[in-house]
Design a protein around this motif. Sequence first.
Motif, mmCIF file in Angstrom:
data_model
loop_
_atom_site.group_PDB
_atom_site.id
_atom_site.type_symbol
_atom_site.label_atom_id
_atom_site.label_comp_id
_atom_site.label_asym_id
_atom_site.label_seq_id
_atom_site.Cartn_x
_atom_site.Cartn_y
_atom_site.Cartn_z
ATOM 1 N N UNK A 181 4.414 11.618 2.518
ATOM 2 C CA UNK A 181 3.202 11.070 1.895
ATOM 3 C C UNK A 181 2.116 10.773 2.930
ATOM 4 N N UNK A 182 0.893 10.913 2.486
ATOM 5 C CA UNK A 182 -0.249 10.542 3.308
ATOM 6 C C UNK A 182 -0.343 9.023 3.336
ATOM 7 N N UNK A 183 -0.553 8.453 4.499
ATOM 8 C CA UNK A 183 -0.720 7.012 4.631
ATOM 9 C C UNK A 183 -2.178 6.699 4.946
ATOM 10 N N UNK A 184 -2.772 5.852 4.114
ATOM 11 C CA UNK A 184 -4.161 5.453 4.285
ATOM 12 C C UNK A 184 -4.237 4.003 4.738
ATOM 13 N N UNK A 185 -5.255 3.681 5.522
ATOM 14 C CA UNK A 185 -5.537 2.289 5.845
ATOM 15 C C UNK A 185 -6.755 1.846 5.030
ATOM 16 N N UNK B 53 -0.603 0.480 -6.839
ATOM 17 C CA UNK B 53 -0.909 1.872 -6.507
ATOM 18 C C UNK B 53 0.263 2.501 -5.755
ATOM 19 N N UNK B 54 0.783 1.805 -4.768
ATOM 20 C CA UNK B 54 1.887 2.352 -3.974
ATOM 21 C C UNK B 54 3.127 2.596 -4.831
ATOM 22 N N UNK C 93 2.805 10.441 -3.244
ATOM 23 C CA UNK C 93 2.140 11.305 -2.274
ATOM 24 C C UNK C 93 1.129 10.573 -1.393
ATOM 25 N N UNK C 94 0.731 9.371 -1.807
ATOM 26 C CA UNK C 94 -0.229 8.574 -1.037
ATOM 27 C C UNK C 94 0.286 7.145 -0.974
ATOM 28 N N UNK C 95 0.282 6.578 0.210
ATOM 29 C CA UNK C 95 0.628 5.182 0.393
ATOM 30 C C UNK C 95 -0.513 4.496 1.153
#
Length: 439
Positions: free
Chosen positions: A37-41, A56-57, A62-64
């Motif tokens: 998964x893509x990790x966003x800040x 959301x998480x 696929x996105x965290x």
Amino acid sequence: MSTPPRRLRGRRLLPLAVTVAVIAPLAACSAPADEGPVTLTFQTWVPGIDQAVDLFNEQHDDIQVELQTIVSGAEGGYAKMLSDVQAGNPADVAQVGYDQMPTFLLNGALEDITDYVGDEVDVFSDWQIGATTFNDRVYGIPQAAGPMGLYYRSDVFAEAGITEAPATWDDFYAAAVAVRATAPDRYIAAFAPNQAAWMEGLAEQAGEPWFQVEGDAWKVAIDNPDTLRMAEYWQRLIDEDLVKVQADLSSEWFADVQAGRIVSWMSGSWADAIIRNNAPETSRLWSVGLMPQWDAANPRSASWSGGSANVVLKGSAHPEQAAEFALWLNSNLDSVSLLTENGAGWPAIADVDSIPSIQSAPEVFEFFGGQDIWDVFAESNEQVARDWQWPPLVDALNASLLDEVAAAVESGTPLTEAYAAVQERMVAEMTAKGISVAD
């Protein structure tokens, strides 16, 4: 990838001098699918937003998103965001006030996310998506605002013979006289020289905007007739000792509100929690009305500091996923309900009737004597001025406004002269930064 939007509401045009990036764009790329998964800040100051991020998480494999709590304001989070962009290591998503959007654009710090969000932005109210749209391109997902209203002690107003919220500024003046007569230390409101956002809200509601785009230049009109009329009005209230010159949200102000010496406050929709939490013994003694009007036939409101958006910072390695998260955070009904319940502000989506925490807020309604105060703020939000634009260098604007108004109050010079001085200072500041100013 979403298709580009067919239309964008609340369009804003910025002069070329503003849209030219002064920070070189950085290459953006997404991680290969097999890397997980893509990790966003996500940098934000909003209280309780961690609950929506956790949701959301939970719902996305696929996105965290990793939350980074920052200090709001120019000297806190904004300074860090801009320096991180310049250094090439920005957060992916960040909380930025509507009033700061032109400054971030001036610094080349925002990704254009138009092609990632498509026409899904149509779920947002006209003026709030307009606050993040420039030259028909979307640079942020609106989150919440603070449409202004009048919180007032209905029991004190009744004692003064006032049975409803003042509908016009003439009514408010009459109410100020009546309230002042009820007790020697009682005032209808404070005049707060420490609050640039409050003074800007009064000016926004008064009529002519301070900043507009003319061709490739900014028209600056801080000392316009509508603003000067507003300044003269408050000068009269000060001169006649009908309002108390006092910093709001100060210890003295809180004590006066608690004791019924200050009996109204023009503020944003989020301010109910401040009153409830700091004056609990006044439960059921408050009501909320719309802001008094200069022209009752053409009602106009304002939003405290505009509001705030979630932007994708320039240089994010995952701009598409960052835009997806920002859109979900502010349009998913479960998320929006959590944000609203936790005091993020008035939601940006247009269909507020679909938000559970707007429809049922027993604790809030009970404090305000059973009144559904959200009905008032829904109406205020619809009346927020569509023509108000925030300028680049808004921090310089706020500093100038605070300096000049405080100096005028202290010296006893007219408030109108303070606004004329702010006009001169802003033209000089913008010109010095190479921003075109119309004659």
